[in-house]
Design a protein around this motif. Structure first.
Motif, PDB file in Angstrom:
ATOM      1  N   VAL A  19       0.824  -1.211   0.000  1.00  0.00           N
ATOM      2  CA  VAL A  19       0.000   0.000   0.000  1.00  0.00           C
ATOM      3  C   VAL A  19       0.859   1.263   0.000  1.00  0.00           C
ATOM      4  CG1 VAL A  19      -0.221   0.161   2.528  1.00  0.00           C
ATOM      5  CG2 VAL A  19      -2.037   1.059   1.054  1.00  0.00           C
ATOM      6  N   PHE A  20       2.048   1.215   0.595  1.00  0.00           N
ATOM      7  CA  PHE A  20       2.905   2.403   0.605  1.00  0.00           C
ATOM      8  C   PHE A  20       3.362   2.768  -0.807  1.00  0.00           C
ATOM      9  CE2 PHE A  20       3.681   1.012   5.084  1.00  0.00           C
ATOM     10  CZ  PHE A  20       3.205   2.158   5.698  1.00  0.00           C
ATOM     11  N   TYR A  21       3.569   1.777  -1.646  1.00  0.00           N
ATOM     12  CA  TYR A  21       3.969   2.040  -3.033  1.00  0.00           C
ATOM     13  C   TYR A  21       2.766   2.512  -3.857  1.00  0.00           C
ATOM     14  CZ  TYR A  21       8.047  -0.621  -1.510  1.00  0.00           C
ATOM     15  OH  TYR A  21       9.146  -1.067  -0.820  1.00  0.00           O
ATOM     16  N   TYR A  22       1.578   1.944  -3.553  1.00  0.00           N
ATOM     17  CA  TYR A  22       0.365   2.371  -4.267  1.00  0.00           C
ATOM     18  C   TYR A  22       0.130   3.865  -4.093  1.00  0.00           C
ATOM     19  CZ  TYR A  22      -0.897  -2.640  -4.202  1.00  0.00           C
ATOM     20  OH  TYR A  22      -0.919  -3.999  -4.344  1.00  0.00           O
ATOM     21  N   MET A  23       0.516   4.400  -2.932  1.00  0.00           N
ATOM     22  CA  MET A  23       0.253   5.808  -2.621  1.00  0.00           C
ATOM     23  C   MET A  23       0.810   6.755  -3.673  1.00  0.00           C
ATOM     24  SD  MET A  23      -1.308   6.249   0.368  1.00  0.00           S
ATOM     25  CE  MET A  23      -0.670   7.806   0.953  1.00  0.00           C
ATOM     26  N   PHE A  24       1.903   6.357  -4.313  1.00  0.00           N
ATOM     27  CA  PHE A  24       2.538   7.236  -5.297  1.00  0.00           C
ATOM     28  C   PHE A  24       1.725   7.328  -6.590  1.00  0.00           C
ATOM     29  CE2 PHE A  24       5.836   6.099  -2.359  1.00  0.00           C
ATOM     30  CZ  PHE A  24       6.577   7.260  -2.223  1.00  0.00           C
ATOM     31  N   ALA A  25       0.715   6.465  -6.731  1.00  0.00           N
ATOM     32  CA  ALA A  25      -0.152   6.514  -7.906  1.00  0.00           C
ATOM     33  C   ALA A  25      -1.389   7.373  -7.671  1.00  0.00           C
ATOM     34  CB  ALA A  25      -0.578   5.096  -8.306  1.00  0.00           C
ATOM     35  N   ILE A  47       8.830   0.847  -7.848  1.00  0.00           N
ATOM     36  CA  ILE A  47       7.401   0.662  -8.096  1.00  0.00           C
ATOM     37  C   ILE A  47       7.216  -0.340  -9.230  1.00  0.00           C
ATOM     38  CG2 ILE A  47       5.344   1.807  -8.989  1.00  0.00           C
ATOM     39  CD1 ILE A  47       6.157   4.297  -7.480  1.00  0.00           C
ATOM     40  N   TRP A  48       6.303  -1.273  -9.064  1.00  0.00           N
ATOM     41  CA  TRP A  48       6.024  -2.271 -10.099  1.00  0.00           C
ATOM     42  C   TRP A  48       5.181  -1.667 -11.217  1.00  0.00           C
ATOM     43  CZ3 TRP A  48       4.610  -6.575  -6.069  1.00  0.00           C
ATOM     44  CH2 TRP A  48       5.803  -7.138  -5.581  1.00  0.00           C
ATOM     45  N   PRO A  49       5.248  -2.239 -12.418  1.00  0.00           N
ATOM     46  CA  PRO A  49       4.532  -1.672 -13.573  1.00  0.00           C
ATOM     47  C   PRO A  49       3.022  -1.553 -13.372  1.00  0.00           C
ATOM     48  CG  PRO A  49       6.149  -3.289 -14.304  1.00  0.00           C
ATOM     49  CD  PRO A  49       6.112  -3.373 -12.810  1.00  0.00           C
ATOM     50  N   MET A  54      -3.209  -1.443  -9.386  1.00  0.00           N
ATOM     51  CA  MET A  54      -3.435  -1.986  -8.052  1.00  0.00           C
ATOM     52  C   MET A  54      -3.989  -0.917  -7.104  1.00  0.00           C
ATOM     53  SD  MET A  54      -2.720  -5.130  -8.355  1.00  0.00           S
ATOM     54  CE  MET A  54      -2.751  -5.652  -6.651  1.00  0.00           C
ATOM     55  N   TYR A  55      -3.488   0.314  -7.243  1.00  0.00           N
ATOM     56  CA  TYR A  55      -3.994   1.404  -6.415  1.00  0.00           C
ATOM     57  C   TYR A  55      -5.479   1.644  -6.699  1.00  0.00           C
ATOM     58  CZ  TYR A  55      -5.072   6.158  -4.933  1.00  0.00           C
ATOM     59  OH  TYR A  55      -5.688   7.257  -4.371  1.00  0.00           O
ATOM     60  N   ASN A  56      -5.846   1.703  -7.972  1.00  0.00           N
ATOM     61  CA  ASN A  56      -7.240   1.931  -8.349  1.00  0.00           C
ATOM     62  C   ASN A  56      -8.145   0.800  -7.857  1.00  0.00           C
ATOM     63  OD1 ASN A  56      -6.666   4.368  -9.639  1.00  0.00           O
ATOM     64  ND2 ASN A  56      -6.224   3.364 -11.590  1.00  0.00           N
ATOM     65  N   GLU A  57      -7.622  -0.417  -7.893  1.00  0.00           N
ATOM     66  CA  GLU A  57      -8.391  -1.575  -7.424  1.00  0.00           C
ATOM     67  C   GLU A  57      -8.634  -1.484  -5.917  1.00  0.00           C
ATOM     68  OE1 GLU A  57      -7.600  -6.342  -7.150  1.00  0.00           O
ATOM     69  OE2 GLU A  57      -7.109  -5.368  -9.054  1.00  0.00           O
ATOM     70  N   LEU A  58      -7.613  -1.031  -5.188  1.00  0.00           N
ATOM     71  CA  LEU A  58      -7.748  -0.889  -3.734  1.00  0.00           C
ATOM     72  C   LEU A  58      -8.773   0.188  -3.390  1.00  0.00           C
ATOM     73  CD1 LEU A  58      -6.843  -1.421  -0.810  1.00  0.00           C
ATOM     74  CD2 LEU A  58      -4.998   0.224  -1.165  1.00  0.00           C
ATOM     75  N   VAL A  59      -8.685   1.336  -4.044  1.00  0.00           N
ATOM     76  CA  VAL A  59      -9.630   2.430  -3.782  1.00  0.00           C
ATOM     77  C   VAL A  59     -11.054   1.994  -4.108  1.00  0.00           C
ATOM     78  CG1 VAL A  59     -10.333   4.748  -4.488  1.00  0.00           C
ATOM     79  CG2 VAL A  59      -7.916   4.255  -4.120  1.00  0.00           C
ATOM     80  N   CYS A  60     -11.207   1.255  -5.211  1.00  0.00           N
ATOM     81  CA  CYS A  60     -12.528   0.755  -5.611  1.00  0.00           C
ATOM     82  C   CYS A  60     -13.073  -0.206  -4.560  1.00  0.00           C
ATOM     83  CB  CYS A  60     -12.425   0.073  -6.976  1.00  0.00           C
ATOM     84  SG  CYS A  60     -13.997  -0.578  -7.579  1.00  0.00           S
ATOM     85  N   ALA A  61     -12.205  -1.074  -4.028  1.00  0.00           N
ATOM     86  CA  ALA A  61     -12.634  -2.034  -3.013  1.00  0.00           C
ATOM     87  C   ALA A  61     -13.095  -1.314  -1.743  1.00  0.00           C
ATOM     88  CB  ALA A  61     -11.496  -2.993  -2.690  1.00  0.00           C
ATOM     89  N   LEU A  62     -12.329  -0.312  -1.307  1.00  0.00           N
ATOM     90  CA  LEU A  62     -12.708   0.447  -0.115  1.00  0.00           C
ATOM     91  C   LEU A  62     -14.049   1.142  -0.309  1.00  0.00           C
ATOM     92  CD1 LEU A  62      -9.260   2.060   0.827  1.00  0.00           C
ATOM     93  CD2 LEU A  62     -10.511   0.347   2.167  1.00  0.00           C
TER      94      LEU A  62
END
Length: 511
Positions: A19-25, A47-49, A54-62
């Motif tokens: 999640v810390f890496y997702y934050m940069f997106a 950061i992975w490609p 993954m960030y968008n998927e996490l925000v959508c899930a929340l």
């Protein structure tokens, strides 16, 4: 079991929580001071490609579960604050005291804004501890090393509490009728008594054996041992049920599996178990990590699963013979990690945060299993017609259960839940360490198959009845042995045909 030590440091070739890496997106990353992971001491690796996906998927899930925009932004601010906090540095004043560096003075202001706390009080709590002895207020400064320890403890404490807050909110929003606080409402009490049907998902760490293994690896590996024992017992039980269903009198003595129960008992037993002895050592004054290792050296001398280290490593250490292999543990900081205490000054600062997630979680008590009992300090009740504030009590000076005690209680609770349901095991295997497709590294995969117990389960199956064809498969393969060649196309692939084949070739016994 949350590996919160990962928040402030990682082993070689390891990364921090994703999640810390997702934050940069996130669109608000620049406003949070998040430009690139290389700016932060807490982040290793790039950061992975697929980071943005993954960030968008996490925000959508929340959002789907019910976290509104304000709550999601609050989580962004807290996570950014943790990253900045691990960048805070201290300098030595003298042997007994330290202070923030000039650069960190400005950084503390930003972190305090993100956490919604008073910056002066927060800065003070990182460099000194305030105690009250016999009514006398005493301020004792931290050494440089103690200040860094305090900083790391705060970062880990915030992350673990926010994690518990998220879990609590997810459960509450997925089953609001079971988590309703208005239990007096007609029908709710009865609803809460009714049996509920649950699906539990356990994401457990794999077996870990690094160059330097500490308290966290020990807990992870003991949990892995417990789950492996459960897995073996479950697999063995399924074997016997299959034999009974088929009417086979099983010779179970021929089926052997590794019994790691004595190793589990060595850690979890009372009064003389490794975790119990660690708790005991934490209660005595002037004890050290070395005195703890000396104590378990004496207690488990001659135990098949414990190996005393004869040649000095320059630090207290011991070896455990886990089922995948021997692991050497560096016991440095074991006592401190097991206490897992935050200073009362820190808790007081966080309880006054303007962010609900911070004030709520730092006002809550820690259960025997390490879970937070989330309390809303703004809750009100009515007394004799007057609305009064609920007193949540002073939690600053309440001592939470030790980390090993929480771990033991949580593990017992987990096994009870798993025993009461029907488990399904999903083994995740990495084909390589580079996250690349079409690259399958045989030795790397084989090690994982051993660590996860897949090879052991396969061996249990092989020592019983390893090939279990259906009647159709059996007849299709062997009908030439029981029927004339010119009639093979007319043979029905069923139980009767399978039985005739067995009778013709005179196999016995026939079931």
């Amino acid at each position: 079991l949350l590996e919160k030590s990962r928040v402030v440091e990682q082993h070689e070739n390891e990364r921090n929580f994703h999640v810390f890496y997702y934050m940069f997106a996130s669109a608000g990353a620049p406003d949070l001071g998040l430009n690139t992971p290389s700016d932060f001491h807490a982040l290793c690796g790039q950061i992975w490609p697929d980071n943005e996906d993954m960030y968008n998927e996490l925000v959508c899930a929340l959002a789907t579960i019910g976290f509104d925009r304000e709550e999601r932004e609050m989580l962004h601010e807290v996570l950014a604050a943790i990253l900045h906090l691990v960048n805070v540095e201290f300098e030595k004043i003298d042997d007994d005291s330290s202070q923030l560096t000039a650069e960190s003075d400005a950084l503390i202001i930003r972190i305090s804004q993100l956490l919604g706390v008073d910056d002066k009080a927060f800065a003070s709590s990182l460099t000194q501890i305030h105690t009250v002895t016999r009514g006398e207020h005493i301020e004792r400064p931290y050494t440089k090393e103690q200040a860094y320890d305090c900083r790391d403890a705060v970062a880990k404490g915030i992350y673990s509490r926010v994690f518990s807050w998220i879990v609590s909110k997810v459960n509450e929003r997925l089953a609001p009728e079971l988590y309703s606080k208005q239990a007096a409402r007609p029908g709710v009490s009865q609803l809460q008594k009714n049996p509920s049907y649950e699906i539990g998902v356990l994401d457990i760490f794999g077996f870990e054996n690094f160059k330097n293994n500490s308290f966290e690896q020990m807990c992870i590996n003991v949990a892995h041992e417990q789950l492996q024992f459960f897995f073996n017992q479950h697999t063995f039980r399924l074997e016997l049920e299959e034999y009974e269903l088929e009417g086979i009198v099983a010779n179970t003595s021929r089926i052997k599996f590794v019994d790691n129960k004595p190793l589990i008992d060595m850690f979890l037993d009372a009064p003389i178990g490794i975790f119990r002895l660690l708790d005991e050592e934490c209660t005595f004054p002037k004890t050290t990590d070395k005195s703890f290792v000396d104590k378990i050296d004496d207690a488990f001398e001659g135990n098949d699963f414990y190996k005393k280290i004869i040649k000095s490593r320059g630090h207290p250490a011991f070896i455990i013979a886990h089922f995948p292999g021997d692991v050497e543990y560096n016991a440095t900081h074991f006592l401190e990690k097991n206490k897992d205490n935050l200073a009362a000054d820190i808790i007081a600062v966080m309880k006054n945060s303007s962010l609900n997630v911070i004030s709520e979680t730092f006002s809550s008590t820690v259960s025997e299993t390490g879970q937070l009992s989330i309390e809303n300090h703004s809750t009100k009740r009515v007394h004799r017609g007057e609305e009064v504030q609920v007193d949540s009590g002073n939690t600053a000076n309440k001592r939470a259960p030790s980390l090993s005690h929480q771990f033991k209680s949580s593990l017992i609770d987990l096994v009870e839940k798993m025993t009461s349901c029907f488990p399904h095991f999903v083994r995740c295997i990495k084909p390589n360490m580079l996250q690349l497709p079409e690259k399958f590294e045989d030795p790397f995969v084989q090690i994982q198959l051993g660590y996860t117990g897949v090879l052991e389960a396969t061996r249990i199956r092989r020592e019983g009845y390893s090939w279990r064809p259906t009647f159709e498969e059996f007849v299709r393969r062997f009908k030439i042995l029981g029927f004339p060649t010119h009639l093979l196309n007319r043979v029905n692939e069923n139980r009767a045909a399978a039985k005739k084949i067995v009778e013709v070739i005179k196999l016995s016994p026939v079931h």
